[in-house]
Design a protein around this motif. Structure first.
Motif, short mmCIF file in Angstrom:
data_model
loop_
_atom_site.label_atom_id
_atom_site.label_comp_id
_atom_site.label_asym_id
_atom_site.label_seq_id
_atom_site.Cartn_x
_atom_site.Cartn_y
_atom_site.Cartn_z
N MET B 1 0.85 -1.19 0.00
CA MET B 1 0.00 0.00 0.00
C MET B 1 0.88 1.23 0.00
O MET B 1 1.74 1.36 0.86
CB MET B 1 -0.84 -0.02 1.28
N ASN B 2 0.69 2.10 -0.98
CA ASN B 2 1.67 3.18 -0.99
C ASN B 2 1.15 4.51 -0.45
O ASN B 2 1.64 5.57 -0.79
CB ASN B 2 2.27 3.34 -2.39
N HIS B 3 0.14 4.46 0.40
CA HIS B 3 -0.27 5.66 1.11
C HIS B 3 -0.29 5.37 2.60
O HIS B 3 -0.97 4.46 3.07
CB HIS B 3 -1.68 6.09 0.68
N LYS B 4 0.49 6.14 3.33
CA LYS B 4 0.52 5.96 4.78
C LYS B 4 0.06 7.26 5.44
O LYS B 4 -0.09 8.28 4.76
CB LYS B 4 1.95 5.65 5.25
N LEU B 158 5.52 12.28 -0.97
CA LEU B 158 4.72 13.51 -0.95
C LEU B 158 3.92 13.54 0.34
O LEU B 158 3.20 12.58 0.66
CB LEU B 158 3.77 13.57 -2.15
N LEU B 159 4.07 14.63 1.09
CA LEU B 159 3.28 14.79 2.32
C LEU B 159 2.09 15.70 2.02
O LEU B 159 2.25 16.70 1.33
CB LEU B 159 4.12 15.46 3.42
N TYR B 166 -0.40 13.92 8.56
CA TYR B 166 0.01 14.03 7.16
C TYR B 166 -0.28 12.74 6.44
O TYR B 166 -0.03 11.64 6.96
CB TYR B 166 1.52 14.27 7.04
N LEU B 167 -0.80 12.83 5.22
CA LEU B 167 -0.86 11.67 4.34
C LEU B 167 0.52 11.58 3.68
O LEU B 167 1.08 12.59 3.26
CB LEU B 167 -1.94 11.88 3.27
N VAL B 168 1.08 10.37 3.64
CA VAL B 168 2.39 10.20 3.02
C VAL B 168 2.24 9.30 1.81
O VAL B 168 1.86 8.13 1.94
CB VAL B 168 3.39 9.54 4.00
N GLU B 169 2.51 9.83 0.63
CA GLU B 169 2.44 9.00 -0.57
C GLU B 169 3.84 8.56 -0.96
O GLU B 169 4.74 9.39 -1.11
CB GLU B 169 1.78 9.76 -1.72
N ILE B 170 4.03 7.26 -1.08
CA ILE B 170 5.35 6.74 -1.43
C ILE B 170 5.47 6.71 -2.94
O ILE B 170 4.68 6.06 -3.63
CB ILE B 170 5.54 5.32 -0.87
N LEU B 171 6.44 7.45 -3.48
CA LEU B 171 6.53 7.57 -4.93
C LEU B 171 7.69 6.80 -5.54
O LEU B 171 7.68 6.48 -6.72
CB LEU B 171 6.66 9.06 -5.29
N GLY B 175 12.10 6.65 -1.55
CA GLY B 175 11.14 7.21 -0.60
C GLY B 175 10.74 6.17 0.44
O GLY B 175 10.63 6.47 1.63
N GLU B 176 10.55 4.95 -0.04
CA GLU B 176 10.17 3.88 0.87
C GLU B 176 11.24 3.65 1.92
O GLU B 176 10.97 3.47 3.10
CB GLU B 176 9.97 2.59 0.05
#
Lengths: 157, 340, 316
Positions: B1-4, B158-159, B166-171, B175-176
């Motif tokens: 899942m790439n949104h934390k 991306l925060l 904050y939503l954190v999107e792993i791009l 980033g991961e």
């Protein structure tokens, strides 16, 4: 105008404490017709004065641009002395009178920016004043010694 | 899942964690202005701001950097390269416009035969953690230049500010890896995602105007000799501030500074807005007046670069608009050109 | 100060109509709140654009350099003095310039207003009498103009241009009793160590953009000392010594020439307190050489002449 930059890094700098043997290096711009001749007279008369100055002969004190003085400080000279003919006696009639204003402005701005007042000195010494020259040098050297090595404007890189 | 999701309280800790492994640059509130600076603790980072005064190009393409030093004597010249970056670096809190600016700068420094070593060495070892703009400024126009306040170009993470989290999107993979330093992360819920989407729509709609940039580059073709430049340039005083604050201005000068027995070669920022920029040794200057120089800047960003690389070399950050001492507004220039 | 626009448009219109000038340089409304922008007018139909209010901070004299036409230029006291200095230095043909003098009670300092806003964006600003009404997202504030004026304006010696061809309206009473050198005096009262520390901190953020130099009407050298290469006097890096020396030498070059128009401080993107240096340069000219710059084109530059009895207390 290239100043011998090796002098800057020389061993003589050490920790900057006269007790450690540190001696200040002072560059002296002397006008050819009066101050340089005065310095020469001091030498001929076997007058003793501190050996810390390195003389650069210029035709007239007005040849000395503020750039020379500032660059000297940047290159690591601990002190700068500029000496010319007495007002009214300039070989080129009014060179020293024009220079006088320039030096005043430079000194005021340097002082204002926080450069220690004793670092840059100006004097009028005539060709006949050998003894006076030796006294001026002694005074300048003593003043600079008390300030320690120049650090404020020194270029490191 | 790439949104934390990470709680706002957890962000400082995250940054502290990053600092252990990387050099971290973040917006820092100076005595007077906000600028990207290296930090030694998460506390120093300011994440509640519109944008930094200077763009993030400062961290990748410094105002002055030593390229190498050399010593010479009678026999030979000995070159000493500067030591490479020891640690990788993270630019934290970079706005989408600046991150897009980095991708454009990447294009410039890596295109053609000569790839720029000093820049690319840093770039390859730099991760970018972006921060979406919930509220653009009145002077922002990223949507008119192919960008967006929630854009992701150039970023590794991306925060998005959702309030107290904050939503954190792993791009990217990098980033991961960065997230390894974060604690208390949870997966994003549908509610988080919906909120982020709503904020993104609001930001898109918050722009005071859309500029007519469709077909701008083509319109400028053939306008080199147009008399419009005589009037457009009039109020420019050629100070060059626009080029210094611009994320996509990358012109530089190279100087040697002599030392005892050698020299150091330094790269410095330069500006096409000064007469010295194109002054030739013969004394001839192909850009003798402000008109030619301003035309150059506009044409380069809005015509030459897009024709060559497919994207406007302007990210709509608005810094030039804010900083120009005479209020010469590139948005006005674009509107003037498109209305002709 | 607000108002007077009709008079300006009337004067400008007359000058254009009668062929006394080919171009009017004034101020028009900017694209951002609190900003004005230079206006270049050749046509009667464009005269409506001219404005006059406390956002008109730009020193328009910069635009006179290198122009051959007959120009009517709007000038506040400081701007008019710049024109005079450039005229006396042979950079501007005074015969081709018509100075439209503007009695000025001061311009606003945008940086002060920004600081007051504490991060909130200003979306709209209007003047009402002695106040400035600021509107933003979800807020409106009324600020006293005087509290947000440029510091130099608060102690301005020349609210009325000392040299002009036509004056817009009646002269204003000049300010008395304000110490314009208050900041310089305060710095001078500190030790050399403290002063050095102050300048190190201020100049530390300089990015060597040279905007201060480039917006200054008095910096017109074709080759600036900092760009000289044979020899290269001083470095162009932002190592502290190079930066401090750049500002030091520029201030020396401005001694007896700077009119304190504020263009440099306004332009500086790093908000460096350049006034601390330029004001000192001005003070030196006044106190040492009894010279007030920009009052007459007959003046000679302070560092280009000398008097037999110039002070020399600094000489050993």
């Amino acid at each position: 105008m290239k100043v011998n930059a090796e002098e800057k890094g020389s061993k003589a700098k050490k920790g900057g404490n006269p007790d450690d043997g540190w001696e200040p290096k002072i560059i002296a711009f002397l006008c050819n017709w009066c101050s340089y001749a005065g310095a020469d007279l001091a030498g001929i008369s076997r007058l003793q004065y501190p050996p810390n100055i390195r003389v650069v002969r210029v035709p007239c004190s007005s040849r000395v641009s503020p750039y020379f003085i500032i660059k000297s400080l940047q290159q690591g000279w601990d002190g700068v002395l500029v000496s010319g003919c007495h007002p009214g006696d300039c070989h080129y009639i009014s060179g020293n009178l024009v220079a006088r204003r320039r030096f005043a402005v430079l000194k005021d701005m340097l002082d204002y920016m926080g450069i220690e007042p004793g670092r840059v000195s100006f004097s009028w010494v005539s060709a006949a004043e050998g003894e006076r020259f030796s006294k001026v040098v002694a005074e300048v050297v003593e003043g600079v010694k008390a300030l320690g090595p120049a650090r404020r404007l020194v270029k490191v890189s | 899942m790439n949104h934390k999701v990470i709680a706002k309280d957890g962000i400082r800790e995250f940054i502290d964690g990053l600092i252990e492994e990387y050099r971290v640059f973040a917006p820092v509130e100076g005595k007077k202005i906000l600028r990207l600076r290296e930090i030694s603790s998460g506390e120093e980072a300011c994440l509640d701001f519109y944008n930094t005064k200077m763009s993030s190009k400062e961290a990748l393409f410094p105002q002055n950097e030593v390229l190498f030093t050399y010593k010479k004597d009678r026999e030979a010249i000995e070159k000493e390269a500067t030591s490479p970056m020891k640690r990788e670096q993270v630019l934290f809190g970079v706005r989408p416009c600046d991150a897009k600016g980095v991708t454009l700068t990447d294009v410039f420094f890596s295109s053609g035969e000569h790839r720029d070593q000093p820049y690319l060495e840093k770039r390859d070892r730099t991760a970018i953690v972006g921060l979406a703009c919930n509220r653009p400024l009145n002077t922002c126009f990223c949507t008119s230049t192919g960008g967006s306040p929630f854009g992701k170009e150039g970023m590794d993470l991306l925060l998005v500010d959702l309030g107290e989290r904050y939503l954190v999107e792993i791009l990217t993979e990098r980033g991961e890896r960065l997230l390894g330093a974060a604690h208390g992360l949870r997966d994003a819920t549908e509610e988080d995602m919906k909120l982020a989407q709503r904020l993104s729509n609001e930001a898109d709609n918050a722009f005071s105007k859309e500029l007519p940039t469709e077909g701008l580059s083509e319109r400028l073709d053939g306008m080199f000799e147009d008399p419009i430049w005589d009037t457009i340039h009039q109020k420019c005083v050629g100070c060059g501030i626009c080029t210094f604050v611009c994320p996509t201005c990358w012109c530089f000068d190279v100087v040697d500074e002599e030392k005892a027995n050698g020299a150091i070669r330094i790269r410095l920022w330069d500006t096409c807005q000064l007469p010295l920029f194109t002054l030739q040794g013969s004394g001839f200057n192909p850009r003798p007046s402000g008109k030619e120089r301003l035309r150059q800047r506009v044409m380069h960003k809005l015509n030459y670069f897009p024709k060559e690389f497919g994207s406007l070399a302007c990210v709509g950050c608005g810094r030039c608009v804010r900083e120009c001492p005479v209020n010469l507004d590139i948005r006005e220039i674009i509107e003037t050109i498109m209305s002709m | 100060m607000v108002g007077g626009e009709d008079k300006i448009r009337e004067i400008a219109g007359r000058l254009l109509r009668e062929g006394e000038v080919d171009l009017i340089i004034g101020y028009e409304k900017g694209t951002l709140p609190l900003r004005s922008t230079p206006s270049f007018i050749r046509d009667q139909n464009d005269l409506y654009k001219l404005i006059w209010d406390p956002t008109c901070d730009i020193n328009l004299s910069k635009y006179l350099h290198g122009r051959d036409e007959k120009i009517g230029i709007l000038a506040k006291g400081c701007d008019a003095r710049s024109i005079v200095v450039c005229g006396s230095e042979g950079q501007i043909d005074m015969g081709k310039v018509v100075i439209i003098g503007l009695p000025c009670s001061g311009v606003i300092d945008r940086k002060k207003i920004e600081a007051e806003m504490e991060g909130r964006e200003v979306l709209e600003a209007t003047f009402a009498d002695q106040s400035l009404v600021i509107r933003g997202e979800g807020f409106e504030e009324v600020l006293p103009i005087k509290g947000f004026m440029d510091d130099s304006c608060l102690s301005c010696r020349h609210r009325n241009p000392p040299v002009y061809d036509v004056l817009v309206g009646e002269p204003l009473p000049e300010i008395t009793g304000a110490n314009e050198y208050a900041e310089v005096d305060e710095l001078e009262s500190k030790s050399a160590e403290e002063r050095w520390g102050y300048f190190v901190e201020e100049m530390g953020s300089c990015i060597r953009c040279y905007s201060c130099r480039n917006v200054c009407p008095m910096c017109y050298c074709k080759e600036c000392f900092v760009d000289e290469t044979m020899p290269a006097w001083f470095g162009k890096t932002n190592e502290l010594t190079d930066t401090i020396i750049y500002h030091l030498v520029r201030a020396i070059h401005l001694t007896g020439r700077c009119v304190d128009c504020g263009a440099c401080s306004r332009a500086c993107p790093m908000d460096i307190n350049l006034k601390a240096l330029t004001k000192k340069a001005e003070k030196i000219a006044r106190e040492r050489f009894n010279f007030e710059v920009g009052l007459t084109t007959e003046e000679a530059p302070v560092l280009g002449v000398f008097k037999e009895d110039d002070s020399e207390e600094f000489i050993i």
